[in-house]
Design a protein around this motif. Sequence first.
Motif, short mmCIF file in Angstrom:
data_model
loop_
_atom_site.label_atom_id
_atom_site.label_comp_id
_atom_site.label_asym_id
_atom_site.label_seq_id
_atom_site.Cartn_x
_atom_site.Cartn_y
_atom_site.Cartn_z
N HIS A 4 0.80 -1.33 -0.02
CA HIS A 4 0.09 -0.16 -0.09
C HIS A 4 0.88 1.21 0.00
O HIS A 4 1.69 1.26 0.80
CB HIS A 4 -0.63 -0.01 1.24
N PRO A 40 -14.03 4.36 3.28
CA PRO A 40 -12.79 4.63 2.39
C PRO A 40 -13.00 5.04 1.30
O PRO A 40 -12.26 6.10 0.65
CB PRO A 40 -12.19 3.24 2.32
N GLY A 41 -14.25 4.99 0.69
CA GLY A 41 -14.57 5.76 -0.54
C GLY A 41 -14.62 7.32 -0.36
O GLY A 41 -14.59 8.08 -1.31
N ARG A 42 -14.73 7.82 0.91
CA ARG A 42 -14.63 9.29 1.18
C ARG A 42 -13.42 9.73 1.63
O ARG A 42 -13.20 11.02 2.01
CB ARG A 42 -15.68 9.57 2.24
N PHE A 43 -12.39 9.03 1.28
CA PHE A 43 -10.79 9.44 1.38
C PHE A 43 -10.71 10.58 1.00
O PHE A 43 -10.32 11.65 1.31
CB PHE A 43 -10.00 8.52 1.02
N LEU A 89 -7.21 4.03 5.86
CA LEU A 89 -7.61 3.62 4.58
C LEU A 89 -6.96 2.26 4.17
O LEU A 89 -7.55 1.34 3.57
CB LEU A 89 -7.24 4.65 3.41
N GLU A 90 -5.79 2.22 4.47
CA GLU A 90 -4.97 1.20 4.33
C GLU A 90 -5.53 -0.24 5.15
O GLU A 90 -5.81 -1.24 4.71
CB GLU A 90 -3.63 1.18 4.88
N ALA A 116 -8.88 -0.43 5.97
CA ALA A 116 -9.93 -0.66 5.20
C ALA A 116 -9.93 -1.82 4.10
O ALA A 116 -10.49 -2.81 4.01
CB ALA A 116 -10.73 0.55 4.68
N GLY A 117 -8.71 -1.46 3.59
CA GLY A 117 -8.36 -2.46 2.48
C GLY A 117 -8.12 -3.90 2.86
O GLY A 117 -8.10 -4.92 2.35
#
Lengths: 326, 326
Positions: free
Chosen positions: A177, A221-224, A262-263, A265-266
Amino acid sequence: MSDEVRNRLAWIAVDWGSSNLRAWAMDERDEVLSRASSDKGMLALTAGGYEPALLETIGDWLPATGRVPVWVCGMAGARQGWQEAAYLPVPARLGELAKAAVAPAVNEPRLDVRLLPGLCQHADPAGRTFDVMRGEETQLAGLVAREPGFTGLVCLPGTHAKWAWLEEGSVTRFATHLTGELYRLLASQSVLKHSVADAELDAPGCREAFVAAVREASAEPGRFGQQLFGLRAADLLDDTLPSGAARHARLGARLSGLAIGLELAGMRHDLSDAAVTLIGSEALCTRYTLALEALGHDSRRLDGEAAVLAGLGLAQAGLRQQGDDS
Amino acid sequence: MSDEVRNRLAWIAVDWGSSNLRAWAMDERDEVLSRASSDKGMLALTAGGYEPALLETIGDWLPATGRVPVWVCGMAGARQGWQEAAYLPVPARLGELAKAAVAPAVNEPRLDVRLLPGLCQHADPAGRTFDVMRGEETQLAGLVAREPGFTGLVCLPGTHAKWAWLEEGSVTRFATHLTGELYRLLASQSVLKHSVADAELDAPGCREAFVAAVREASAEPGRFGQQLFGLRAADLLDDTLPSGAARHARLGARLSGLAIGLELAGMRHDLSDAAVTLIGSEALCTRYTLALEALGHDSRRLDGEAAVLAGLGLAQAGLRQQGDDS
């Protein structure tokens, strides 16, 4: 001191990165006799510059005669490095990295240099994606040297954070990442640069800001991209924030939390009840420990330097074994 | 030509951004008589520099006598601009932006300058988050000028992409995503800079690469950081990609798709069967149209220049009305 190093030197460990190199003088029992470093990383060198840069850094350690094994991991083995040590494809046994090492030609007869390979992963129907690592595989080998047959999920935080799935001492897959680089670009080159500052988490309110941001980014995460611009807007509008440097530290802690969140979340589907093994510096691993904790996951830490020395030591042990066998 | 402009000039429209300004000479029926631009954006100016920069750009249009209304939207109204036109908080009626305009003092008696305000949004329990816009509100006003009472979701792609929810001609909330800036930073400043190039989507394979990346990022936004590093790894390992410039264009199209796909992942819950209204340049709106289409959503486009002129024209119409009433 130098005399003692020269007398007791058994081998030399080198971690040669893009922007610097670190070297350790090691004795027969793999204890560190001395440390040295240089800013002559891969980006500052052409192929012919490696041997001089190495001698400049560790020349004082070499005894008058005899040949010293020098085990090197990292970017020196890249195609643009000293000499290419081609990537090993996963699944790869970490105890066997040294088998794929290459020995560049050297002028100094006292040097016996071996460059360890990195790992690569090709896209496949099992869900693996294209990926590469160079340097971290040696830290993973260090974990396996200390805990033979290790099975579990390992995270090496950093500019390019690596997650590796280990089974019985082999890497079966891994994922990189861009987390650390994203943080650095956003903090220093984006519209956010006037709003955020690098923050220690023990500054007032920073730990809370970091943890809240981890939760937000991992939940949505889409709202990053929106959360990022929100840092700028909060700087302009949020009356609840302190002013001045404290304000920028708070927002910097939040930016760090967003990037790590974010990381995570992945990685969510890969995190379980089993503790994640973190390998790296104390400061960075502390952030990951906090972030994982905020999402309900345990972790434990192996020091990054200890890991790389154990990994290079595993290669040296193989060489020693060879010597004993012959 | 200049004579015709001077004779027919009714007002001047100006969109003053961070890095440039664009101006239009307008006649009584809001038709464009002439265009001019300058690279003297907000970042290149201090407060005292605005009037000279404006005169340098539009001085030729001014008749010998009389006072010409100059409607300005954008960063000239920022705190660091010509004079602050304070943000209007949402919900805000787009037909009433001009009521909050400010008139900076000028030396040239033929100039009657009005700076339109931006919009701000405070965090609240209804789920609004801190956000600001300056310039885009005037394009939204242009949409409302053309379609009075407009209700729906509007997207203005760009460096800081704006999504706005309009109800009966008011902005009730909005969200900014750092999408364009993320793309630019990653393409030009990150480890990816050697692997990606700006790509036209009609180059071979680029449209497909873009659309596939939109789907991937919107399906797994948490893997954004991994998808990014995957571009570098694919450049090193993927034998199915073409070589040279075509390879970098393909990966650049993919990077663009990842950035826009991440944004759409964040908007997923707000997208419905109703078409999204896109406001902006044809090239950028085409990407959003394709991306939305890939996720099953309709869109339609309003040209960005037409929108800003209609928005500034709405302010001018109010002034004209005032004149008629008095």
